[in-house]
Write an enzyme that holds these catalytic residues in place. Structure first.
Site, mmCIF file in Angstrom:
data_model
loop_
_atom_site.group_PDB
_atom_site.id
_atom_site.type_symbol
_atom_site.label_atom_id
_atom_site.label_comp_id
_atom_site.label_asym_id
_atom_site.label_seq_id
_atom_site.Cartn_x
_atom_site.Cartn_y
_atom_site.Cartn_z
ATOM 1 N N ASP A 117 0.791 -1.237 0.000
ATOM 2 C CA ASP A 117 0.000 0.000 0.000
ATOM 3 C C ASP A 117 0.822 1.286 0.000
ATOM 4 O O ASP A 117 2.001 1.298 0.340
ATOM 5 C CB ASP A 117 -0.982 0.015 1.191
ATOM 6 N N GLU A 138 -0.616 -2.007 5.300
ATOM 7 C CA GLU A 138 0.331 -1.877 6.417
ATOM 8 C C GLU A 138 0.155 -0.518 7.086
ATOM 9 O O GLU A 138 0.234 -0.411 8.295
ATOM 10 C CB GLU A 138 1.779 -2.039 5.922
ATOM 11 N N GLU A 139 -0.087 0.507 6.266
ATOM 12 C CA GLU A 139 -0.163 1.871 6.813
ATOM 13 C C GLU A 139 -1.344 2.034 7.768
ATOM 14 O O GLU A 139 -1.347 2.926 8.608
ATOM 15 C CB GLU A 139 -0.253 2.901 5.675
HETATM 16 ZN ZN LIG Z 1 4.715 4.006 6.454
HETATM 17 ZN ZN LIG Z 2 6.379 1.511 5.509
#
Ligand SMILES: [Zn+2]
Ligand SMILES: [Zn+2]
Length: 446
Positions: free
Chosen positions: A107, A174-175
């Protein structure tokens, strides 16, 4: 003299073996690097937000399939049923041996790119709330994806040098720190081989391209998001005696919270409590009913995290009581579980072993021990609370001359998540692919 000769022979024996494996790696990289840089630029120009990584995931899946991996797409289940998880799992079985997981994130971030690079992103997209935002790979996950694909290619070509099962995963979101959890909730370790080791890399915005840094033990902190609703009794701004003012109370609480880190826990256990947002009231002459604080808490150890949460609640409730707020209007502490992530713990033995292997491949002087950080990652989930030895290292991504200029001038470089973050593609990718390939070969070598 005799001793020296003996030492020289030992050195030749120790260093000769890896050099043999390294030569085909360098040769292969020389042949592939132009294509990989082009893949990186294409990915950089086409970033996708967390929960929307559809095209990126499809591209990663198709590349891995072409390399001979058995690929499953859309792995992952979010707590929100309306979201699709674009997780990719690619497995390559190569006889009996250890199972190793290598992870990349897919992402990008809602950031408007300002680098002016010819391949800068101009993408705009709708976020989860339906707002149109600019999108940029400002955390360098495009560097990770390209290094990951390069590593997958090297390892597919070097199958005669390793044995076991390789599990390459493309993780979404992930963010927003819910992608790793979504993949595990969808049976990542039941539907696919459960790893003996888990590996990942993250680019660094202050380390020169070509250099790897690493930190054994706790390397990144856990992150806990907390909302604290401070309730009072609102009323006329000219008649505070008829109210219980939550603005004054919230101000006292913000300051008192800062004594938790300094006075309530051991100085040997790092922690941060930041009140990042404070909202309350509508007008100068109205005392509002409530004020909301938004906090982030960073710690390494779980027991420290629990202690801090208990202290926040105790201080908030104690100060409300002292201010005369009725008990049924006591502050409410809400932990936003969906935003939390565990600490990144690099298994010390695994870290030492992999760092040494990377050093033999990219050069010992290019592998440097670093300090732990208080930023967070959701890679820690893959270790199932320290059960599976895991290791994440930092990949220097900045043009060395810029690192040097920043050091001399004292002016900081653009950080990760900055609209000006600009990885230097070729040396960064070369080092990332060599390092990760060496790491996997170390664990799976014949
Ligand atoms: Zn990041
Ligand atoms: Zn990252």
């Amino acid at each position: 003299m005799k001793k020296l000769t003996f030492l020289a022979v030992v050195c030749v024996i120790i260093f000769a073996a890896p050099a043999i494996a390294q030569q085909p790696l360098d040769g292969m990289l020389d042949r592939e690097i132009a294509q990989l840089v082009s893949t990186y630029k294409t990915l950089h120009a086409a970033p996708e937000l967390s929960h929307h990584e559809e095209k990126t995931a499809a591209f990663v899946a198709s590349q891995l399939r072409a390399l001979g991996y058995t690929v499953t797409e859309r792995v992952g289940k979010y707590a929100q049923p309306e979201w699709t998880s674009y997780g990719v799992v690619a497995v390559m079985k190569n006889g009996a041996g250890p199972t190793v997981l290598v992870r990349t994130e897919l992402d990008a971030l809602p950031v408007e790119e300002k680098t002016r690079l010819p391949y800068a992103s101009t993408v705009k997209a709708k976020d989860d709330a339906g707002r149109e935002v600019s999108v940029m790979h400002a955390c360098g996950h495009d560097v990770h994806i390209t290094s990951f694909l390069g590593t997958a290619k090297m390892l597919a070509a070097l199958k005669d040098q390793w044995h076991g099962t390789l599990v390459m995963i493309g993780q979404p979101a992930e963010e927003t720190v819910n992608g790793a959890r979504a993949m595990l909730a969808d049976g990542l370790y039941a539907r696919f081989p459960k790893p003996d080791f888990a590996l990942a890399l993250h680019d660094s915005a202050d380390v020169a391209a070509g250099t790897i840094t690493w930190c054994p033990g706790y390397a990144m902190a856990s992150a806990t998001s907390v909302d604290l609703v401070i309730r009072g009794l609102g009323g006329h701004g000219a008649r505070p005696e008829a109210t219980k003012d939550p603005v004054v109370l919230a101000s006292q609480i913000v300051l008192a919270l800062q004594t938790i880190v300094s006075r309530e826990k051991s100085a040997l256990d790092p922690a941060v409590i930041t009140v990042g947002s404070i909202h309350g009231g509508t007008k100068r002459n109205v005392i509002p009913d409530e004020v909301t604080l938004q906090l982030t808490i960073r710690t390494y150890k779980e027991e420290v995290r629990q202690q801090i949460l208990a202290s926040i609640e105790r201080i908030a409730k104690g100060l409300a009581l002292a201010a005369g707020v009725p008990e049924d209007r006591a502050p409410i502490l809400k932990v936003i579980e969906s935003e939390n992530s565990p600490a990144t713990y690099n298994d010390p033995e695994l870290s030492e072993r992999i760092a040494a292997a990377i050093g033999r491949t990219v050069g010992q002087d290019k592998v440097v021990k670093a300090q732990p950080l208080m930023v967070s990652e959701d890679f820690g989930y893959f270790s199932l609370d320290h059960q599976i030895p895991a290791f994440m290292f930092w990949l220097g991504a900045v043009e060395p001359a810029r690192v040097e200029a920043a050091r001399k001038s004292g002016k900081p470089l653009p950080s990760l998540h900055s609209s000006l973050f600009e990885p230097q593609p070729e040396p960064t990718l070369r080092a990332g692919i060599k390092a990760m390939t060496a790491a996997v070969l170390e664990l799976m070598k014949k």
